[in-house]
Enzyme design. Structure first.
Site, PDB file in Angstrom:
ATOM      1  N   GLY A  78       0.834  -1.190   0.000  1.00 30.18           N
ATOM      2  CA  GLY A  78       0.000   0.000   0.000  1.00 30.18           C
ATOM      3  C   GLY A  78       0.867   1.237   0.000  1.00 30.18           C
ATOM      4  O   GLY A  78       2.021   1.196   0.441  1.00 30.18           O
ATOM      5  N   GLN A  83       2.905  10.019   1.275  1.00 32.53           N
ATOM      6  CA  GLN A  83       4.227   9.392   1.359  1.00 32.53           C
ATOM      7  C   GLN A  83       5.122   9.761   0.183  1.00 32.53           C
ATOM      8  O   GLN A  83       6.332   9.555   0.242  1.00 32.53           O
ATOM      9  CB  GLN A  83       4.101   7.863   1.417  1.00 32.53           C
ATOM     10  N   CYS A 123       5.967  -0.090   7.458  1.00 29.23           N
ATOM     11  CA  CYS A 123       5.589   1.072   6.652  1.00 29.23           C
ATOM     12  C   CYS A 123       6.779   1.471   5.802  1.00 29.23           C
ATOM     13  O   CYS A 123       7.906   1.500   6.307  1.00 29.23           O
ATOM     14  CB  CYS A 123       5.184   2.218   7.589  1.00 29.23           C
ATOM     15  N   LEU A 124       6.541   1.775   4.523  1.00 28.24           N
ATOM     16  CA  LEU A 124       7.643   2.161   3.637  1.00 28.24           C
ATOM     17  C   LEU A 124       8.330   3.442   4.116  1.00 28.24           C
ATOM     18  O   LEU A 124       9.479   3.701   3.773  1.00 28.24           O
ATOM     19  CB  LEU A 124       7.137   2.343   2.196  1.00 28.24           C
ATOM     20  N   HIS A 165      -4.486   1.573   7.300  1.00 27.06           N
ATOM     21  CA  HIS A 165      -3.114   2.087   7.464  1.00 27.06           C
ATOM     22  C   HIS A 165      -2.887   3.268   6.508  1.00 27.06           C
ATOM     23  O   HIS A 165      -2.389   4.319   6.907  1.00 27.06           O
ATOM     24  CB  HIS A 165      -2.122   0.942   7.184  1.00 27.06           C
ATOM     25  N   GLU A 166      -3.278   3.083   5.240  1.00 34.92           N
ATOM     26  CA  GLU A 166      -3.051   4.143   4.244  1.00 34.92           C
ATOM     27  C   GLU A 166      -3.963   5.336   4.510  1.00 34.92           C
ATOM     28  O   GLU A 166      -3.567   6.487   4.289  1.00 34.92           O
ATOM     29  CB  GLU A 166      -3.249   3.608   2.822  1.00 34.92           C
ATOM     30  N   HIS A 169      -2.372   7.562   6.922  1.00 34.61           N
ATOM     31  CA  HIS A 169      -1.369   8.442   6.301  1.00 34.61           C
ATOM     32  C   HIS A 169      -2.026   9.715   5.781  1.00 34.61           C
ATOM     33  O   HIS A 169      -1.451  10.801   5.881  1.00 34.61           O
ATOM     34  CB  HIS A 169      -0.692   7.736   5.117  1.00 34.61           C
TER      35      HIS A 169
END
Ligand code: NI
Length: 201
Positions: A78, A83, A123-124, A165-166, A169
């Site tokens: 995701g 991000q 997380c990226l 999660h996204e 963000h």
């Protein structure tokens, strides 16, 4: 948990990390190149709330495509627009290897089930960090696709988790704020140590 036990846990995690099979060099290089486009903690953009998308034009569709490719190259499941420094309420995700990339624009949670589950998340934007996060197992989300058409997603399990999660963000919320105080402290310490190692390397 005492510091000693924490250190031991951290050490065991490092060993597990080392045991993981090495990525194919080409895949690893693509991943590094993609991650260079992903904002990393503590970039302030990650704490910023994204704004609703109003124009469903070619530029938006190009961004959806670009983010899908970045997510795949980064080996993520995701990616939220914040991000990549784009403050639009847009996210992409894909939880199954061969399925197409899903894009959700202006997503809103309409309903969540009562059942909650605690699972480890990464997380990226937080390389190397894995923390436990409790989230509802079932969600229904209303959103738009890249053409502005309304869509409803009923998701459970991993899909529901990635979407939440996204969506976090898009509100400037990271998993560090969704986990226990102890795990947040450990994650912050590990990131600081990794940073120091990079600096001294
Ligand atoms: Ni993330």
């Amino acid at each position: 948990m005492s510091e000693d036990v924490q250190d031991q846990v951290a050490e065991e995690e490092e060993q597990r990390e080392e045991q993981r099979p090495a990525l194919d060099p080409e895949v690893a290089a693509r991943r590094r190149a993609a991650l260079a486009h992903v904002r990393q903690f503590p970039d302030p953009v990650l704490k910023t709330r994204a704004l609703p998308v109003e124009r469903f034009d070619d530029a938006l569709r190009e961004e959806v495509e670009r983010m899908g490719i970045l997510m795949e190259d980064a080996l993520g499941i995701g990616l939220a627009a914040t991000q990549v420094g784009n403050l639009q309420r847009l996210l992409v995700y894909r939880v199954e290897q061969d399925s197409p990339v899903n894009a959700l624009i202006n997503p809103v949670i309409e309903w969540t089930g009562k059942e909650q589950e605690i699972l480890e998340e990464g997380c990226l934007s937080l390389p190397g960090v894995l923390v436990d996060v409790e989230r509802p197992v079932y969600v229904r989300v209303h959103a738009q696709n890249e053409f502005g058409e309304p869509l409803t997603v009923e998701a459970s399990g991993l899909e529901a988790r990635v979407i939440q999660h996204e969506m976090d963000h898009l509100d400037g919320v990271l998993i560090l704020e969704r986990t226990s105080r102890d795990q947040r402290k450990r994650a912050m310490r590990e990131m600081r140590e990794a940073e120091r190692e990079r600096e001294s390397a």
